[in-house]
Structure formats: structure tokens, C-alpha cells
Design an enzyme around this catalytic site. Structure first.
Site: not given
Length: 296
Positions: A112, A147, A179, A212, A233
Site C-alpha cells: 500500500r 496548491k 497577491k 498578481e 488573475d
């Protein structure tokens, strides 16, 4: 690609593989070495030998072979693996990836952990390959994001490269990404860029600086502030084309947000340099794999 980041990724890979596998063993077997426990495998005599195959049940780009080998090295040292495919190879459904020979008990204990890595990293590589194939012939390149699955960032970023994509910064420690919240807190695009350049200078200009923007007005302000790497963006294709024209090759432009296989080619054709896709690492569907004994 940020060459510093790429070299960093490669340098960290061996250490990462060992750490990833040890973490997987701890959560599956409760300990390392003599402290590992698999009570189900104890149903089988420790001396019983077996031969097995790992099989892909679907089309995929295979990625994660070093992690599989490390799983068996740590859990099943008696087992030898003979690979019939290479890292990055495209396989079809029901294709044998490798054969395993050794103690059945050890093989089952390692199964596994090994398949979890192989199915997950192959999924990211396979998804990336679909995107890179879709934009073939354009100048745009597919990029990853932060992410990622916690604990598997380096592994997944490696898988992106196996699928033909490029890596961005690894984390918060090797690059600057300004950002909307950073801009709001700093007071303006200009103020944020000024501070970012000061920080980069303190680090010997080894840090990339990306900002951004959410409109053409913000793009012009970022360019005037000296931005050389700009994230567009959630721009639609018309705005992306306008941004490329406004930019006039002054900065590297990256499209992000709302991008999937249905529109990535259209976005690439706007003339942007890079396209970042968070779903490569956060919305993956594991490749269907299985291990089967063949002589018991």
C-alpha cells in the site's frame, strides 16, 4: 523556469523520497524498522516466497518509481523489483509495470505504501501531460502552484516535470509572490514592489518577484513599478490579449484562474508566456493500480 528553484528541487529529491517513505511507513505500520507492525501479514509464513506484478488498470504517465523502490527497500529488503517501464513512460490499461520476487509477507506490508506514491504521482504527471499536449505548438508553458498535498510538495512538483510542466517556487522561502492581500496591506502596488525589491536586494537578488494583478490598470501600474514577472488573475481571453499587447514584452506574463483543458489552448494562443494550473496537484484522481501474486 526559475533555474535556482529547479536545482533546489533536484537537490532535495533524494532526501525527500526517504522522508516521504518514512512518513508513509509510520502511518501505515506504526513504526520504523523492528517497530513496524503488520498483523494481517503475519497470517503468512515469514519464509513463504512469492512473485507478484504491479499492473496499471488505465492509461497513464508513470511517475514515482524511486518512491516505490524506497518503500520496498525500507519495508521489504528481501524483494527484488524488475521494472518493465521507465519513469515518465506512457502505459496502457492492464499493462504490467514491474515484477516482484521475495518474501510474500514483506511484499504485502510494502504494497500500500508503494502503490499510494505511484498512483498519486502518476496522476499528477498524467494530468500535466494532458495540458502540455493541449498547448503544444504555442510559446506558453504549463506551471505548477503551491496548491499541493501536505507533505508531498516536492514529490508532486517533481511529477509535474515528469509530465512536461515546469516548477515555480517551492514555498514561501525561495520567492516572492505579491497577491491582492499583500497589496492591500502594503497600501499600493508601488509600495509592495518597493518593499519586495528591498528584500530581494538583501538576499543578493536571488529571489524572484512576481506580482498578481486583476485589471489592465493594475498591470500598467505593476509595469511602471518595474515588475518583470506578472500574474494575470482570472483574465478572460480578450483581456489576456489586451494585456499581452499592453505589456509589449516588458515582463513575463502568467495566466491563472479558471483554466482547464477546455480553454487552455485558447489561453495559450493569446500570447502569454506561462499558464499556472492548481488542479495538477490539488484536484488529481489517483491512477488505478494493483499488485497481484502470480505464483501462489
Amino acid at each position: 523556469m526559475n533555474e535556482l528553484t529547479h536545482k533546489h528541487t533536484l537537490a532535495m529529491l533524494a532526501e525527500t523520497i526517504t522522508a516521504n517513505v518514512q512518513a508513509a511507513i509510520l502511518e501505515d505500520l506504526g513504526g520504523l524498522g523492528v517497530n513496524a507492525q503488520d498483523f494481517t501479514a503475519q497470517l503468512i509464513r515469514s519464509t513463504q516466497l512469492a512473485e507478484a506484478r504491479i499492473i496499471s488498470r488505465e492509461h497513464a504517465v508513470i511517475c514515482g518509481i524511486p518512491w516505490v523502490e524506497e518503500c520496498f527497500k525500507q519495508i521489504a529488503p528481501s524483494v527484488t523489483i524488475t521494472w518493465q517501464v521507465k519513469e515518465g513512460e506512457i502505459v496502457s490499461a492492464n499493462q504490467t509495470l514491474c515484477t516482484l520476487n521475495g518474501r510474500a509477507q514483506e511484499m504485502l506490508s510494502a504494497e500500500r505504501c508503494a502503490l499510494n506514491f505511484l498512483q498519486t504521482l502518476s496522476a499528477t504527471a498524467t494530468a500535466t501531460k494532458k495540458y502540455t499536449d493541449e498547448i503544444a505548438g504555442t510559446k506558453a508553458r504549463i506551471m505548477d502552484t503551491r496548491k499541493t498535498i501536505p507533505g508531498l510538495r516536492i514529490a508532486q512538483k517533481y511529477a509535474v516535470t515528469v509530465g512536461g510542466g515546469l516548477n515555480q517556487r517551492i514555498g514561501l522561502y525561495d520567492g516572492i509572490l505579491i497577491k491582492e492581500n499583500h497589496i492591500a496591506a502594503a497600501g499600493s502596488i508601488e509600495a509592495a514592489m518597493l518593499e519586495a525589491n528591498k528584500i530581494a536586494a538583501q538576499q543578493g537578488h536571488a529571489l524572484s518577484i512576481q506580482i498578481e494583478v486583476e485589471s489592465l490598470t493594475e498591470l500598467e501600474r505593476a509595469l511602471s513599478a518595474g515588475a518583470q514577472l506578472i500574474l494575470l488573475d482570472n483574465f478572460d481571453t480578450a483581456l489576456l490579449k489586451a494585456a499581452v499587447a499592453l505589456n509589449a514584452n516588458r515582463a513575463i506574463l502568467e495566466a491563472s484562474g479558471g483554466i482547464d483543458l477546455s480553454n487552455v489552448k485558447e489561453i495559450a494562443l493569446t500570447g502569454v508566456d506561462r499558464i499556472s494550473i492548481g488542479s495538477l496537484t490539488k484536484n488529481i484522481k489517483a491512477i488505478d493500480l494493483s499488485m497481484r501474486f502470480s505464483n501462489i
